[in-house]
Motif scaffolding. Structure first.
Motif, PDB file in Angstrom:
ATOM      1  N   UNK A   1      23.557  34.579   3.949  1.00  0.00           N
ATOM      2  CA  UNK A   1      22.636  35.442   4.692  1.00  0.00           C
ATOM      3  C   UNK A   1      22.599  35.099   6.167  1.00  0.00           C
ATOM      4  N   UNK A   2      22.530  33.788   6.466  1.00  0.00           N
ATOM      5  CA  UNK A   2      22.456  33.408   7.879  1.00  0.00           C
ATOM      6  C   UNK A   2      23.773  33.637   8.606  1.00  0.00           C
ATOM      7  N   UNK A   3      24.874  33.704   7.849  1.00  0.00           N
ATOM      8  CA  UNK A   3      26.174  33.940   8.465  1.00  0.00           C
ATOM      9  C   UNK A   3      26.513  35.404   8.642  1.00  0.00           C
TER      10      UNK A   3
ATOM     11  N   UNK B   1      12.892  34.590  23.393  1.00  0.00           N
ATOM     12  CA  UNK B   1      14.138  35.200  22.956  1.00  0.00           C
ATOM     13  C   UNK B   1      14.138  35.711  21.535  1.00  0.00           C
ATOM     14  N   UNK B   2      12.993  35.616  20.839  1.00  0.00           N
ATOM     15  CA  UNK B   2      12.908  36.060  19.455  1.00  0.00           C
ATOM     16  C   UNK B   2      11.816  37.115  19.307  1.00  0.00           C
ATOM     17  N   UNK B   3      12.152  38.189  18.585  1.00  0.00           N
ATOM     18  CA  UNK B   3      11.111  39.138  18.215  1.00  0.00           C
ATOM     19  C   UNK B   3      10.283  38.530  17.090  1.00  0.00           C
TER      20      UNK B   3
ATOM     21  N   UNK C   1      11.598  35.841  14.269  1.00  0.00           N
ATOM     22  CA  UNK C   1      10.918  34.571  14.010  1.00  0.00           C
ATOM     23  C   UNK C   1      10.528  34.472  12.539  1.00  0.00           C
ATOM     24  N   UNK C   2      10.130  35.619  11.956  1.00  0.00           N
ATOM     25  CA  UNK C   2       9.828  35.637  10.527  1.00  0.00           C
ATOM     26  C   UNK C   2      11.049  35.313   9.690  1.00  0.00           C
ATOM     27  N   UNK C   3      12.235  35.748  10.151  1.00  0.00           N
ATOM     28  CA  UNK C   3      13.468  35.406   9.456  1.00  0.00           C
ATOM     29  C   UNK C   3      13.745  33.915   9.480  1.00  0.00           C
ATOM     30  N   UNK C   4      13.520  33.275  10.625  1.00  0.00           N
ATOM     31  CA  UNK C   4      13.692  31.819  10.729  1.00  0.00           C
ATOM     32  C   UNK C   4      12.691  31.102   9.835  1.00  0.00           C
TER      33      UNK C   4
ATOM     34  N   UNK D   1      23.131  29.685  14.790  1.00  0.00           N
ATOM     35  CA  UNK D   1      22.256  28.910  15.676  1.00  0.00           C
ATOM     36  C   UNK D   1      20.822  29.427  15.596  1.00  0.00           C
ATOM     37  N   UNK D   2      19.876  28.534  15.886  1.00  0.00           N
ATOM     38  CA  UNK D   2      18.488  28.938  16.073  1.00  0.00           C
ATOM     39  C   UNK D   2      17.563  28.687  14.906  1.00  0.00           C
ATOM     40  N   UNK D   3      18.095  28.375  13.745  1.00  0.00           N
ATOM     41  CA  UNK D   3      17.233  28.191  12.568  1.00  0.00           C
ATOM     42  C   UNK D   3      16.601  26.795  12.516  1.00  0.00           C
ATOM     43  N   UNK D   4      17.220  25.847  13.182  1.00  0.00           N
ATOM     44  CA  UNK D   4      16.751  24.458  13.089  1.00  0.00           C
ATOM     45  C   UNK D   4      15.383  24.249  13.728  1.00  0.00           C
ATOM     46  N   UNK D   5      14.924  25.198  14.541  1.00  0.00           N
ATOM     47  CA  UNK D   5      13.623  25.001  15.206  1.00  0.00           C
ATOM     48  C   UNK D   5      12.464  25.022  14.201  1.00  0.00           C
TER      49      UNK D   5
END
Length: 505
Positions: free
Chosen positions: A32-34, A269-271, A275-278, A350-354
């Protein structure tokens, strides 16, 4: 010890299927993340939180009612099964039809304009899930753990297979990157812009294909609605509906409504949906605790009912709780201190680690959910299930308050804290009310010590950073060793006794 051995054996079978199934399902995270963008993952997070919530309403506590009325009530289990299955089928078809007919306004109200088909598919998924719930419960009731596990695994493998087919294989065929001779066959209907659409479609097809498997294993059921059987079951089950909603209210409010509670621009930089996806992707990392809780629940619920007439029941329940806390707290430390490795392995963009810092809170929250499952047996076997309503209502209020106050201020951490706050409060209330009505000699002080140490080590390991990945790995996992030594020193007599019991033929 023999009863603990029986429970452990059943939990092992359910656990293996849960671990294999969830691991296979977990492999969808890098897919999914890819292949999907963060907005599609945000939609996936919200819609599946809604499905989890509605699943409880569609079955309205009848699984537990089936367990209760099939044992110790003097009723024929066959008629209990037929009546429970008939009632759940009628309710599921009625609710599913309602959602299907009102899919358009539901889609518009949830900010999914032009995507009513998603909620029509949701209606089918919920209806099939509910119709299969009592047959799965019957397999558990009859002790057919291996059959249950194999059917569940078949469903998961079908689901994963359809996900890979729709999201990966067809995508590359459409782009002429794989099996180009098949492109003309799919180009007329394949939608490369679909994301959560294909996830739902895969789920629907997998669930549909399980129906004939269960009917083959259990045979046809006779439609039967007898007031003398269903009325007491209904009174028993309805309070459990609210208890079940407690288990998913947090899921809905923290995952499904996260994007609605988060202020616009909170994360640069995130809607809000991205952000809900992360948030949803990091929520998946708590799966390691969740699958243990699920496996334990599958085995423990019928086990507890079967042992409810035993004069040593309170002592047995206390032992189960004690070892449950030890095992799950050890797992929590092991997962939490290795989150950097787990995140790197499963997040393919990128970006999920936050969001990783919220995961230890989620692990502890799910651990308290498991504790609550242990504690809640008192009002199930004493038929005081109305207490579940009060406990649920308090948990739901706490969840809403935490979401509305902490998500706007703390973002991911605030959403994760709602999980911990809800299940912790429910466990505390259930413990004190249970001790008045059905006293159990829990080792409370020792259990709290284990939980506190595990939580401290989890966050201590998470924030311990030497700057070198190799050193970090050994430093982090040394904390697991420390916790293991603590458990051994405090429980060595019991461990030796358990080991001798399990080695006996």
């Amino acid at each position: 010890m023999s009863l603990l051995k029986q429970l452990a054996g059943q939990s092992a079978i359910y656990g293996i299927s849960s671990i294999l199934g969830k691991t296979i399902n977990f492999l969808l995270v890098p897919l999914y993340t890819g292949y999907l963008d963060k907005e599609a993952l945000g939609a996936f997070t919200m819609i599946y939180a809604l499905i989890a919530f509605l699943n409880v309403i569609f079955t309205f506590g009848m699984e537990t009612a089936y367990f209760r009325f099939s044992t110790g009530k003097g009723l024929d289990p066959k008629h209990v099964y037929q009546n429970a299955q008939s009632l759940v089928t009628v309710v599921a078809l009625s609710l599913g039809t309602f959602i299907y007919l009102f899919a358009d306004p539901i889609a518009n109200g949830l900010n999914y304009p032009g995507q009513a088909h998603l909620f029509r598919w949701v209606a089918f998924i919920l209806t099939i899930d509910a119709i299969l719930a009592i047959p799965f419960a019957r397999l558990r009731m009859e002790g057919r753990a291996l059959t249950f596990a194999l059917v569940k695994l078949s469903n998961i493998l079908l689901n994963v297979g359809f996900n890979v087919l729709f999201i990966v294989v067809f995508y590359h065929i459409y782009r002429d990157e794989l099996l180009p001779f098949l492109r003309p066959l799919i180009s007329g209907w394949y939608r490369p812009d679909w994301g959560v659409d294909y996830i739902l479609l895969a789920n629907l097809l997998a669930n549909f294909l399980v129906i004939p498997i269960l009917w083959f294993l259990l045979g046809k059921w006779k439609f039967e609605l007898k007031k003398s059987i269903l009325l007491p079951m209904w009174h028993y089950a309805i309070p459990l509906l609210f208890m079940g909603l407690a288990g998913v209210t947090n899921e809905v409010f923290s995952r499904g409504l996260f994007e609605y509670a988060l202020p616009e621009g909170f994360y640069a930089g995130l809607s809000k949906r991205e952000a809900g996806g992360i948030f949803g992707a990091n929520f998946k990392l708590a799966i390691f605790m969740n699958l243990i809780i699920q496996a334990f629940k599958y085995a423990a619920e019928p086990f507890f009912f079967q042992q409810s007439g035993n004069k040593n029941t309170p002592e047995l329940f206390a032992k189960v709780m004690h070892w449950f806390i030890i095992f799950c707290s050890f797992l929590m430390v092991l997962v939490a201190v290795n989150l950097d490795l787990i995140g790197n392995l499963f997040f393919r963009a990128e970006g999920y680690e936050i969001g990783l810092s919220m995961v230890p809170l989620l692990l502890m929250g799910y651990l308290f959910l498991g504790i609550y499952y242990n504690l809640s047996i008192w009002f199930k076997i004493t038929d005081k299930t109305h207490y579940s309503f009060y406990i649920t209502a308090i948990g739901a209020v706490i969840t809403v308050v935490v979401i509305l106050t902490l998500v706007p201020a703390l973002g991911f951490i605030g959403g994760a804290f709602s999980t911990l706050a809800c299940y912790l409060a429910m466990s505390i209330i259930c413990y004190y009310t249970g001790q008045r009505h059905f006293p159990v000699p829990y080792k409370t002080e020792k259990g709290l010590l284990y939980l506190f140490v595990a939580f401290v080590l989890s966050y201590g390991g998470f924030f311990l950073d030497s700057g070198n990945a190799f050193i970090n790995f050994f430093a982090h996992n040394s904390l697991v060793l420390v916790y293991g030594i603590l458990i051994f020193l405090m429980e060595k007599k019991e461990l030796y006794s358990l080991l001798r019991s399990f080695l006996k033929k």
